[in-house]
Design a protein around this motif. Structure first.
Motif, PDB file in Angstrom:
ATOM      1  N   VAL A   1       0.844  -1.199   0.000  1.00 29.92           N
ATOM      2  CA  VAL A   1       0.000   0.000   0.000  1.00 29.92           C
ATOM      3  C   VAL A   1       0.878   1.248   0.000  1.00 29.92           C
ATOM      4  CG1 VAL A   1      -1.695   1.333   1.289  1.00 29.92           C
ATOM      5  CG2 VAL A   1      -1.930  -1.150   1.147  1.00 29.92           C
TER       6      VAL A   1
ATOM      7  N   ALA B   1      -9.323   8.671   3.518  1.00 30.39           N
ATOM      8  CA  ALA B   1      -8.942   7.329   3.057  1.00 30.39           C
ATOM      9  C   ALA B   1      -7.492   7.249   2.609  1.00 30.39           C
ATOM     10  CB  ALA B   1      -9.846   6.883   1.908  1.00 30.39           C
TER      11      ALA B   1
ATOM     12  N   GLY C   1      -5.650   3.809   1.498  1.00 27.38           N
ATOM     13  CA  GLY C   1      -6.277   2.601   2.028  1.00 27.38           C
ATOM     14  C   GLY C   1      -5.527   1.918   3.157  1.00 27.38           C
TER      15      GLY C   1
ATOM     16  N   GLY D   1      -7.589   2.083   6.231  1.00 23.37           N
ATOM     17  CA  GLY D   1      -8.814   1.347   5.947  1.00 23.37           C
ATOM     18  C   GLY D   1      -8.621  -0.146   6.116  1.00 23.37           C
TER      19      GLY D   1
ATOM     20  N   SER E   1     -15.942   4.930   4.000  1.00 27.50           N
ATOM     21  CA  SER E   1     -14.758   5.784   3.983  1.00 27.50           C
ATOM     22  C   SER E   1     -15.036   7.060   3.189  1.00 27.50           C
ATOM     23  CB  SER E   1     -13.571   5.025   3.366  1.00 27.50           C
ATOM     24  OG  SER E   1     -12.392   5.798   3.445  1.00 27.50           O
TER      25      SER E   1
ATOM     26  N   GLU F   1     -13.557  10.432   1.419  1.00 22.14           N
ATOM     27  CA  GLU F   1     -12.309  10.918   0.829  1.00 22.14           C
ATOM     28  C   GLU F   1     -12.613  12.054  -0.150  1.00 22.14           C
ATOM     29  OE1 GLU F   1      -8.983  12.101  -0.206  1.00 22.14           O
ATOM     30  OE2 GLU F   1      -8.951  10.472   1.244  1.00 22.14           O
TER      31      GLU F   1
ATOM     32  N   ALA G   1      -7.435   3.563  -2.824  1.00 21.29           N
ATOM     33  CA  ALA G   1      -7.800   2.912  -1.565  1.00 21.29           C
ATOM     34  C   ALA G   1      -8.711   1.719  -1.815  1.00 21.29           C
ATOM     35  CB  ALA G   1      -8.489   3.918  -0.643  1.00 21.29           C
ATOM     36  N   GLU G   2      -9.690   1.899  -2.712  1.00 22.50           N
ATOM     37  CA  GLU G   2     -10.608   0.809  -3.030  1.00 22.50           C
ATOM     38  C   GLU G   2      -9.860  -0.369  -3.652  1.00 22.50           C
ATOM     39  OE1 GLU G   2     -14.980   0.224  -5.107  1.00 22.50           O
ATOM     40  OE2 GLU G   2     -13.708   1.902  -5.738  1.00 22.50           O
TER      41      GLU G   2
ATOM     42  N   ASN H   1      -6.719  -1.164  -3.132  1.00 16.83           N
ATOM     43  CA  ASN H   1      -5.927  -1.820  -2.092  1.00 16.83           C
ATOM     44  C   ASN H   1      -6.800  -2.608  -1.118  1.00 16.83           C
ATOM     45  OD1 ASN H   1      -3.298  -1.075  -2.889  1.00 16.83           O
ATOM     46  ND2 ASN H   1      -3.529   0.957  -1.999  1.00 16.83           N
ATOM     47  N   LEU H   2      -7.994  -2.100  -0.820  1.00 18.30           N
ATOM     48  CA  LEU H   2      -8.917  -2.861   0.045  1.00 18.30           C
ATOM     49  C   LEU H   2      -9.399  -4.119  -0.659  1.00 18.30           C
ATOM     50  CD1 LEU H   2     -10.155  -2.143   2.955  1.00 18.30           C
ATOM     51  CD2 LEU H   2      -8.838  -0.329   1.855  1.00 18.30           C
TER      52      LEU H   2
ATOM     53  N   TYR I   1     -17.141   3.919  -0.555  1.00 18.06           N
ATOM     54  CA  TYR I   1     -16.420   5.195  -0.585  1.00 18.06           C
ATOM     55  C   TYR I   1     -17.356   6.317  -0.995  1.00 18.06           C
ATOM     56  CZ  TYR I   1     -12.064   2.728   0.070  1.00 18.06           C
ATOM     57  OH  TYR I   1     -11.064   1.955   0.606  1.00 18.06           O
TER      58      TYR I   1
END
Length: 302
Positions: free
Chosen positions: A113, A152, A155, A158, A173, A175, A184-185, A187-188, A199
């Motif tokens: 990340v 966020a 991520g 998160g 989250s 952002e 971030a999405e 990585n989640l 998000y």
């Protein structure tokens, strides 16, 4: 300066240190500054085409200067001669590095990340590894299942929050930047939480008002966004909180400057001092500040 001359200088320094110390620390620092200036000049010459023919000579001079600077620092213990406004920061950093090394083993997913954040030109301001683990433990201990995050970035936090509730919770989250939210999405998703995170992009206060209008409630909050809105975020979180919900707030120490006048203040130091007092005195909160990472305040809604 050739090696013979440098050896002669070192002998002179040692002699003066053993004697009346007439070679004062001030002169030592001044000499070190001249070496730094010389090094900077050579470094600039290396980047200029007209000096390519003597590049090896310049590289040799750089190495010699680096050696001189290191030995000179050791002779006069100048490693300790850092400005007072950085001593507190370095102490906080060393403490956190120790905590990270002992309590938080390497995590390839979270390291990925951080790499993705850097590759996308985003600021590297995620929570520290130990602070991330702390968030995971807080969510787990409080048995939170409905988490709201303000800020966020890429991520990192998160994932730490989602790990706390595992497969039995959800993360909302907020952002400001679409680019950040998409990373971030992604990585989640890699972390296995793609179906458990939502998000909302745009100004966080607008998103918070929307959630309030929809009568949404949460049992855990994490605030890590623009510091100027911390008081507003806090009040909105209290409105959205279930009974006994937990609110975690990052960066409340401002690199130690809220407590140490010798530490160079951040642009939000005074604001954070006022905010910390607001949280401590808030009639609807029971709170404490934990000095991990850049400081995390934990508050429980009464």
């Amino acid at each position: 300066m050739n090696s013979d001359k440098w050896d002669e200088t070192k002998q002179h320094i040692h002699h003066k240190k053993r004697g009346a110390k007439t070679f004062r620390r001030g002169k030592a620092i001044a000499f070190l500054e001249r070496l730094k200036l010389k090094r900077s000049t050579i470094q600039q010459q290396l980047d200029q085409p007209e000096f390519q023919s003597i590049q090896q000579i310049l590289v040799g001079e750089l190495k010699a200067i680096d050696m001189m600077m290191e030995e000179f620092k050791q002779l006069f213990e100048l490693h300790e001669a850092e400005p007072n406004n950085k001593k507190g920061v370095n102490k906080v950093r060393k403490i956190n590095q120790y905590i990270d090394s002992v309590f938080d083993p390497q995590d390839s997913l979270l390291e990925g990340v951080i790499t993705s954040i850097k590759e996308n030109g985003m600021p590297n301001i995620s929570v520290s590894p130990s602070a991330g683990k702390f968030l995971t433990m807080l969510v787990t201990i409080s048995d939170a299942k409905n988490v709201l995050e303000i800020g966020a970035l890429g991520g990192y936090s998160g994932i730490c929050l989602a790990r706390g509730f595992g497969q039995n919770g959800s993360l909302t989250s907020l952002e400001l930047e679409d680019k950040y939210a998409k990373l971030a999405e992604n990585n989640l998703t890699k972390a296995g939480f793609q179906n458990q995170v939502t998000y909302l992009t745009g100004p966080a206060l607008e998103s918070l008002e929307k959630l309030a209008a929809e009568n949404k409630q949460f049992d855990f909050f994490f605030i890590d966004a623009d510091k100027g809105n911390y008081p507003n975020y806090l009040e909105q979180c209290i409105k959205l909180a279930e009974p006994n919900a937990v609110i975690a707030i990052d960066n409340v120490l401002a690199r130690g400057s809220v407590a140490d006048d010798e530490v160079e203040p951040k642009r939000y130091t005074t604001l954070m001092q006022e905010f910390n007092q607001t949280v401590a005195d808030h009639p609807q909160l029971d709170s404490i500040l934990v000095p991990i990472g850049d400081g995390i305040t934990i508050a429980q809604v009464k």
